[in-house]
Design an enzyme around this catalytic site. Structure first.
Site, PDB file in Angstrom:
ATOM      1  CB  SER A   1     -16.965  12.151   4.806  1.00 55.60           C
ATOM      2  OG  SER A   1     -15.619  11.638   4.277  1.00 55.60           O
TER       3      SER A   1
ATOM      4  CB  SER B   1     -17.531  22.997   2.515  1.00 54.97           C
ATOM      5  OG  SER B   1     -16.528  22.037   2.997  1.00 54.97           O
TER       6      SER B   1
ATOM      7  CB  THR C   1      -2.234  22.277   5.518  1.00 56.36           C
ATOM      8  OG1 THR C   1      -2.045  20.970   6.101  1.00 56.36           O
ATOM      9  CG2 THR C   1      -3.044  23.030   6.538  1.00 56.36           C
TER      10      THR C   1
END
Length: 357
Positions: free
Chosen positions: A178, A78, A143
């Site tokens: 988010s 991130s 994943t």
């Protein structure tokens, strides 16, 4: 990838700063480097490393454990969001978009679902995680590789986050971290510029700053050399990974030195005009918890550091800097997370809080 609560509500343990290895030395160097081995001994990481650039331009490197190197390329998760936010704010400075623009203006019909309406969600809400959009990684678990449109469709099938009325004009919502927000921002960048967020970040940030170890790999599963191995929490080797599990929310591959250089340049005013840097650091929309691609942490000594962290399968990294960018620290471990959540704030306090005998 981390939730906002994980990112911003980690308890600080001052006792960790008083370990025998650190208590007898007055230098921040000795203190932070004494905490680093605890990421391996108590944090459960196979290896850890840090690189510090101080106000005088001096650089310090330290490592613990085996199989990690100073020049390693690794996945930064991130931390990608800081680069994407910088590109969006550069476009705002060029009057090619406005932070008050709705998503609907740039991507008509994209955000329509139960409790979600792109005509009410602004770019500012995406940047500050106050849009109310659900996180697509709740389903994919970081994943499963997906396209940006698939990620959005997955998010729209989930209940919206509790942010009041998502994107209500003039009303800041509650922050709810988010990854979908930044996937949508990546689509906005393409719509506005005709180029991908990766191409824009390359020409606006990576190339001008000479970040030679930094790249957006797209669908390439392998890491560029040199690199070590990356391990999931269960110990399995996840060095090979499809970056489309994260996209604009977490695709970046980089190095310790490049992250230090990037955050120093950003907070030092080299990438954004002063007004837009102030916008980036403005946390009011997110109730003091998040700016735009950056978040603040106030340390026990009163110093506030700015930066971001990144978690993706096999890698956790954290960059933090003083508000002027003159001192920057980046540390990483070659696994998903640090088992003891007190260690990260302890390491930051050891580096950024002055110590006396």
């Amino acid at each position: 990838m981390p939730t906002l609560r994980t990112l911003l509500s980690i308890p600080v343990s001052l006792a960790l700063l008083l370990t025998p290895a650190a208590s007898g030395d007055t230098s921040t160097a000795a203190a932070s480097e004494a905490v680093l081995p605890l990421l391996v001994a108590d944090g459960g990481a196979p290896a850890a490393a840090l690189l510090v650039q101080d106000a005088d331009g001096r650089v310090r490197y330290a490592a613990a454990g085996r199989g990690i190197g100073r020049a390693d390329r690794f996945r930064a998760g991130s931390v990608t969001k800081t680069l994407v936010a910088t590109v969006v704010l550069q476009l705002a400075a060029e009057h090619r978009l406005s932070l008050s623009d709705t998503v609907e203006r740039h991507l008509p019909g994209l955000l329509r679902g139960r409790g979600v309406d792109g005509r009410r969600i602004t770019l500012r809400a995406l940047l500050t995680h106050t849009s109310g959009l659900a996180d697509f990684t709740e389903v994919t678990r970081g994943t499963v590789p997906v396209t940006p449109l698939q990620a959005v469709r997955i998010a729209l099938a989930l209940p919206p986050r509790p942010a009041g009325r998502p994107g209500s004009p003039g009303r800041p919502g509650r922050p709810s971290y988010s990854n979908t927000n930044y996937v949508v921002l990546g689509l906005v960048v393409r719509q506005v510029t005709g180029r991908s967020y990766a191409e824009e970040a390359e020409r606006r940030i990576i190339a001008p700053l000479g970040l030679t170890g930094t790249s957006f790999p797209g669908s390439r599963r392998s890491l560029p050399s040199p690199h070590g191995r990356a391990y999931a929490a269960d110990g399995s080797d996840v060095t090979e990974l499809d970056p489309r599990v994260a996209g604009a929310a977490g695709e970046l591959v980089t190095t310790l030195a490049d992250l230090d250089r990037f955050y120093a340049a950003l907070l030092g005013g080299r990438l954004l005009p002063p007004h837009w840097l102030r916008e980036m650091l403005d946390t009011r929309a997110a109730h003091g918890l998040y700016g735009m691609g950056l978040f603040p942490v106030k340390l026990p000594c009163g110093t506030t550091v700015w930066g971001h962290n990144g978690r993706i399968s096999g890698s956790y990294v954290r960059s933090a800097a003083t508000a002027d960018g003159r001192r920057v620290l980046t540390f990483r471990v070659n696994t998903d997370a640090i088992a003891d959540p007190r260690l990260e704030p302890a390491l930051l306090a050891a580096e950024f809080c002055p110590r006396t005998r």
